[in-house]
Design an enzyme around this catalytic site. Structure first.
Site, mmCIF file in Angstrom:
data_model
loop_
_atom_site.group_PDB
_atom_site.id
_atom_site.type_symbol
_atom_site.label_atom_id
_atom_site.label_comp_id
_atom_site.label_asym_id
_atom_site.label_seq_id
_atom_site.Cartn_x
_atom_site.Cartn_y
_atom_site.Cartn_z
ATOM 1 N N CYS A 156 0.817 -1.216 0.000
ATOM 2 C CA CYS A 156 0.000 0.000 0.000
ATOM 3 C C CYS A 156 0.851 1.267 0.000
ATOM 4 O O CYS A 156 0.340 2.357 -0.278
ATOM 5 C CB CYS A 156 -0.921 0.013 1.218
ATOM 6 S SG CYS A 156 -2.107 -1.354 1.270
ATOM 7 N N CYS A 168 2.067 3.917 5.971
ATOM 8 C CA CYS A 168 2.123 3.371 7.318
ATOM 9 C C CYS A 168 0.700 3.123 7.804
ATOM 10 O O CYS A 168 -0.166 4.002 7.664
ATOM 11 C CB CYS A 168 2.845 4.332 8.260
ATOM 12 S SG CYS A 168 4.652 4.290 8.093
ATOM 13 N N CYS A 223 -3.614 -8.492 3.149
ATOM 14 C CA CYS A 223 -4.350 -9.688 2.724
ATOM 15 C C CYS A 223 -4.614 -9.653 1.219
ATOM 16 O O CYS A 223 -5.323 -8.764 0.730
ATOM 17 C CB CYS A 223 -5.671 -9.787 3.480
ATOM 18 S SG CYS A 223 -6.634 -11.265 3.056
#
Length: 286
Positions: free
Chosen positions: A94, A97, A105
């Site tokens: 992504c 943080c 997942c």
């Protein structure tokens, strides 16, 4: 009719939790954890590692951060340019943080963390029940097929395929759901299960373990009527979490008075009891 009603209830809950797991965005640390331009410039221009650690320590004094790196330094993300809150980790997929990151997942194509961990657990639970219900309702037709009472060739294939898929996913989900139930009971994330969080006194795998009931409330909240629904009810905002060691240190009923007198009760990074620490005391003293 009863079969259909139960089936559609489980189906709606399954789809609802799956949707929430996918489309609930991971929460990132607040602005106060980001370095200011002046601090960032000072940190980047400094070449000595020990001085860089001092700069981070100065910035972190104003923040409720208690976990450290393996070497004892302040946890800092050089890609996001921020002080990491406790239990926060950088997700390479992504590229942000994520507060209380558990794992990324691939099945939901999302980071599982503070904002959607409850939804993910409910998704596993309802997926498990959904597969079990399908397997249970199809099993009697499998018995008819086995005894030769089921003569339709197409029906045979459908029954065998549906039972095989349902049982296969049920077994897989049972182990995964059981593992996450164990993590919740210990108040750990998947990352913390593999690598214990490090505090000022060293690693402690049970650093956030407050007891079974309070561990459940950390994820599901205090309103039990919301526990089984994919509605946000987790305690806190993901930036601070009560800690067992901190609660024992701050609670006079649990602390050792002689040790306080010998060591002095002044903690350099946190001179005054913050609101988060006081909530920790109240949570652990119930």
């Amino acid at each position: 009719v009863a079969y259909l009603v139960i089936f559609h209830i489980l189906f709606v809950l399954f789809v609802w939790t799956y949707w929430k797991s996918i489309f609930t965005l991971p929460v990132q640390p607040g602005k106060k954890y980001h370095m200011s331009y002046a601090d960032q410039e000072r940190y980047e221009n400094e070449e000595r590692p020990e001085v860089q650690r001092q700069i981070l320590a100065e910035i972190a004094r104003k923040l409720p951060v208690y976990t450290r790196t393996g070497s004892g330094g302040i946890r800092f993300c050089d890609r996001c340019q921020l002080i990491k809150p406790d239990r926060c980790h950088h997700c390479s997929v992504c590229a942000v943080c994520v507060l209380k990151m558990d794992h990324h997942c691939p099945w939901v194509n999302n980071c599982i963390g503070f904002s959607n961990y409850k939804f993910f657990l409910l998704f596993l639970a309802y997926s498990l029940l959904y597969c079990l219900y399908i397997a249970a309702t199809v099993f009697k037709y499998f018995i008819k097929y086995w005894t030769g009472e089921l003569t339709n060739g197409r029906s045979k294939f459908h029954v065998l395929f549906l039972l095989f898929v349902a049982v296969m996913f049920f077994v897989s989900l049972m182990f995964l759901f059981g593992y996450h139930c164990w993590l919740v009971s210990r108040n750990r994330s998947t990352l913390e299960a593999f690598s214990a969080p490090v505090f000022q006194n060293g690693p402690d795998k049970n650093g956030f373990n407050l007891g079974f009931v309070k561990n459940l409330q950390q994820v599901f909240g205090e309103e039990k009527k919301l526990w089984l629904l994919p509605i946000a009810s987790s305690q806190g905002d993901g930036h601070f979490f009560p800690m067992r060691a901190l609660c024992e240190a701050r609670n006079p009923l649990l602390a050792n008075e002689e040790q306080w007198e010998d060591d002095g009760i002044d903690e350099e990074p946190h001179g005054k009891v913050t609101g988060e620490e006081m909530s920790c005391v109240l949570a652990c003293s119930d």
